[in-house]
Design a protein around this motif. Structure first.
Motif, short mmCIF file in Angstrom:
data_model
loop_
_atom_site.label_atom_id
_atom_site.label_comp_id
_atom_site.label_asym_id
_atom_site.label_seq_id
_atom_site.Cartn_x
_atom_site.Cartn_y
_atom_site.Cartn_z
N ILE A 79 64.97 50.67 68.47
CA ILE A 79 64.05 49.84 69.28
C ILE A 79 62.63 49.94 68.75
CG2 ILE A 79 63.06 49.54 71.58
CD1 ILE A 79 65.74 50.59 72.71
N LEU A 80 62.19 51.16 68.46
CA LEU A 80 60.84 51.36 67.96
C LEU A 80 60.62 50.65 66.63
CD1 LEU A 80 60.37 55.12 68.87
CD2 LEU A 80 58.91 53.25 69.66
N SER A 81 61.60 50.72 65.76
CA SER A 81 61.46 50.10 64.44
C SER A 81 61.22 48.60 64.54
CB SER A 81 62.71 50.37 63.60
OG SER A 81 62.63 49.77 62.34
N ILE A 82 62.00 47.92 65.37
CA ILE A 82 61.84 46.47 65.52
C ILE A 82 60.56 46.16 66.29
CG2 ILE A 82 62.87 44.36 66.43
CD1 ILE A 82 64.31 45.59 64.02
N LEU A 83 60.21 46.99 67.26
CA LEU A 83 59.02 46.75 68.07
C LEU A 83 57.75 46.80 67.22
CD1 LEU A 83 57.55 46.36 70.73
CD2 LEU A 83 57.81 48.81 71.18
N ILE A 84 57.62 47.76 66.33
CA ILE A 84 56.39 47.87 65.53
C ILE A 84 56.38 46.88 64.36
CG2 ILE A 84 56.04 50.27 66.18
CD1 ILE A 84 57.03 51.11 63.44
N GLY A 85 57.56 46.42 63.94
CA GLY A 85 57.64 45.38 62.94
C GLY A 85 57.35 45.84 61.52
N PRO A 86 57.36 44.89 60.57
CA PRO A 86 57.24 45.23 59.15
C PRO A 86 55.88 45.79 58.77
CG PRO A 86 57.14 42.86 59.45
CD PRO A 86 57.54 43.43 60.78
N LYS A 87 54.85 45.57 59.58
CA LYS A 87 53.53 46.12 59.27
C LYS A 87 53.34 47.51 59.86
CE LYS A 87 51.24 41.63 58.80
NZ LYS A 87 50.12 40.76 59.26
N GLY A 88 54.32 48.00 60.60
CA GLY A 88 54.23 49.33 61.18
C GLY A 88 54.93 50.36 60.32
N ASN A 89 54.72 51.62 60.63
CA ASN A 89 55.39 52.74 59.96
C ASN A 89 56.09 53.58 61.02
OD1 ASN A 89 52.41 52.71 58.30
ND2 ASN A 89 54.28 52.43 57.14
N HIS A 90 57.35 53.88 60.77
CA HIS A 90 58.13 54.66 61.73
C HIS A 90 58.67 55.90 61.02
CE1 HIS A 90 61.76 54.76 64.75
NE2 HIS A 90 60.90 55.75 64.93
N TYR A 91 58.13 57.06 61.35
CA TYR A 91 58.55 58.31 60.74
C TYR A 91 59.53 59.02 61.67
CZ TYR A 91 54.30 57.30 58.11
OH TYR A 91 53.33 56.69 57.36
N LEU A 92 60.73 59.27 61.16
CA LEU A 92 61.73 60.02 61.91
C LEU A 92 61.62 61.48 61.50
CD1 LEU A 92 64.82 57.64 61.53
CD2 LEU A 92 62.95 57.54 63.18
N VAL A 93 60.96 62.30 62.31
CA VAL A 93 60.71 63.69 61.99
C VAL A 93 61.86 64.54 62.54
CG1 VAL A 93 59.11 65.63 62.18
CG2 VAL A 93 58.23 63.28 62.07
N VAL A 94 62.70 65.02 61.62
CA VAL A 94 63.88 65.80 62.00
C VAL A 94 63.59 67.28 61.78
CG1 VAL A 94 66.32 66.20 61.54
CG2 VAL A 94 65.36 63.89 61.28
N PRO A 95 63.63 68.11 62.82
CA PRO A 95 63.38 69.55 62.63
C PRO A 95 64.42 70.19 61.71
CG PRO A 95 63.19 68.95 64.94
CD PRO A 95 63.79 67.76 64.24
N PHE A 96 63.93 70.98 60.76
CA PHE A 96 64.80 71.68 59.81
C PHE A 96 65.02 73.10 60.33
CE2 PHE A 96 65.46 74.52 56.24
CZ PHE A 96 66.39 73.84 55.47
N THR A 97 66.27 73.50 60.47
CA THR A 97 66.58 74.84 60.95
C THR A 97 67.75 75.42 60.17
OG1 THR A 97 68.12 73.99 62.62
CG2 THR A 97 65.84 74.31 63.30
N GLY A 98 67.76 76.74 60.02
CA GLY A 98 68.95 77.40 59.53
C GLY A 98 68.93 78.00 58.15
N ALA A 99 67.94 77.69 57.31
CA ALA A 99 67.90 78.23 55.95
C ALA A 99 66.50 78.06 55.40
CB ALA A 99 68.92 77.52 55.07
N ILE A 100 66.25 78.59 54.20
CA ILE A 100 64.91 78.48 53.63
C ILE A 100 64.71 77.19 52.85
CG2 ILE A 100 64.64 80.98 53.48
CD1 ILE A 100 65.10 80.70 50.43
N ASN A 101 65.77 76.48 52.54
CA ASN A 101 65.64 75.19 51.85
C ASN A 101 66.90 74.36 52.08
OD1 ASN A 101 67.64 75.88 49.77
ND2 ASN A 101 66.06 77.29 49.01
N ALA A 102 66.80 73.09 51.74
CA ALA A 102 67.89 72.16 52.02
C ALA A 102 69.16 72.50 51.25
CB ALA A 102 67.45 70.73 51.71
N ASP A 103 69.00 72.89 49.99
CA ASP A 103 70.16 73.20 49.16
C ASP A 103 70.95 74.36 49.76
OD1 ASP A 103 71.65 72.91 46.56
OD2 ASP A 103 71.00 74.98 46.35
#
Length: 358
Positions: A79-103
């Motif tokens: 909903i947010l993505s369509i609401l702000i439209g192509p001139k907007g920026n939508h950052y999905l901030v996902v908390p990282f947990t469980g290790a020191i790096n993604a790998d």
């Protein structure tokens, strides 16, 4: 894999698609809720969730920069993505947990789906090109909320209590994260949180938390089975430090940053003016590529896009200006780099230099 050459601003602003087509008879909010890209299960929840009332309360407008903390399955994200439209920026901030790096986390979880995979599943749908997934440790440097632009709105999808009950990591401090969110917002920006019926904290606790770090309480409203609270960043709050960080990072163009030189973990990083970077090394993945940006604290952040298992993983660090062509080294702050580089900072010819301040 070589990323296409493009500017970071273009990457983050997205491109127009049919999902954003104008309709003179409907408001942007009505168009967003009627978006055909929304999942049928989400649409079935609308009667309970009342998204029109929530978005009206949040005050999100077309063209806004929105950061969504812990988007989960993406109910509000679409909903947010369509609401702000192509001139907007939508950052999905996902908390990282469980290790020191993604790998390392991927190896520990043996390939099972993670919250970041749910976010990518939404962001990859045609029509949501203004989305960018950022997977980061909220506890880094005491408290982190690193996004490429200052936010007009920060929207926390799940119950606010998750910032307090260690759902996002044992080291996460709600006060520190809230302060980082405050710094990452434009003056007058809006921070919206919710308290569920079975939430672990009350609205009074959430209100005390956010007012305590500098937000101004604006409004509270019961919508569906949740209580929503809206806060504002005061106009007189200090601004961000992005310009300061950019001044330091510009000196890296054409340089090579080397960490752990002569060790198994040796890494060579290359930064480019178009917003891309490459990282070569002897350990872990042989090649990493993605995008860099400066966060509100003035740190340089590298946002991995390749290899795919590390896509979206973000790591930030303070930089110091260097001479063009100079090869230099910095000390790692976590994991094996702390042990390998405990001797400090050196040039390739062995000359000791002053350590960068964390």
């Amino acid at each position: 894999m070589r990323l296409p050459v493009l500017c970071l601003a273009c990457l983050l602003s997205g491109a127009a698609t049919p999902a954003f087509a104008a309709d003179a008879t409907a408001t942007p909010l009505k168009l967003a809720i009627a978006d055909p890209g929304r999942a049928p299960d989400d649409i079935a929840r609308d009667a309970k969730m009342k998204p029109a009332d929530v978005m009206t309360f949040a005050g999100v407008k077309p063209g806004s920069v929105v950061a969504e903390l812990a988007p989960e399955q993406g109910y509000y994200a679409r909903i947010l993505s369509i609401l702000i439209g192509p001139k907007g920026n939508h950052y999905l901030v996902v908390p990282f947990t469980g290790a020191i790096n993604a790998d390392t986390l991927r190896k520990q979880t043996k390939g099972q789906d993670l919250p970041v995979d749910e976010a990518h599943a939404v962001a990859d749908i045609a029509g949501y090109e203004n989305m960018l997934v950022i997977w980061e440790d909220l506890a880094l440097d005491g408290g982190q909320f690193a996004i490429p632009k200052q936010a007009d709105t920060v929207f926390m999808s799940p119950d606010y209590g998750k910032l307090r009950d260690k759902s996002y990591g044992q080291a996460v401090s709600p006060d520190a994260v809230n302060k980082a969110i405050l710094a990452a917002m434009n003056a007058g920006g809006t921070y919206v949180v919710s308290i569920g019926t079975n939430g672990t904290v009350t609205a009074e606790v959430a209100r005390a938390d956010l007012v305590g770090v500098g937000f101004t309480f604006d409004k509270q409203q019961d919508i569906g089975d949740r209580t929503f609270l809206r806060f504002k960043k005061p106009a007189n709050m200090p601004g961000d430090k992005r310009a300061l960080g950019m001044a330091a990072v510009k000196t890296l163009f054409g340089n090579t940053l080397i960490t752990g030189m002569g060790r198994e973990i040796e890494r060579h990083l290359f930064y480019h003016p178009d917003g891309t970077y490459q990282e070569l090394g002897k350990a872990a993945s042989l090649l990493q590529e993605g995008y860099w940006f400066i966060d509100a604290a003035g740190r340089n952040c590298i946002l991995h896009q390749f290899p795919r298992d590390e896509r979206g993983y973000n790591f930030c660090m303070f930089m110091e200006p260097r001479k063009v062509g100079e090869r230099w080294q910095y000390q790692g702050r976590r994991g094996p780099e702390n042990e390998m580089l405990g001797g400090g900072f050196v040039y390739m010819d062995g000359t000791t230099v002053t350590p960068m301040k964390p």
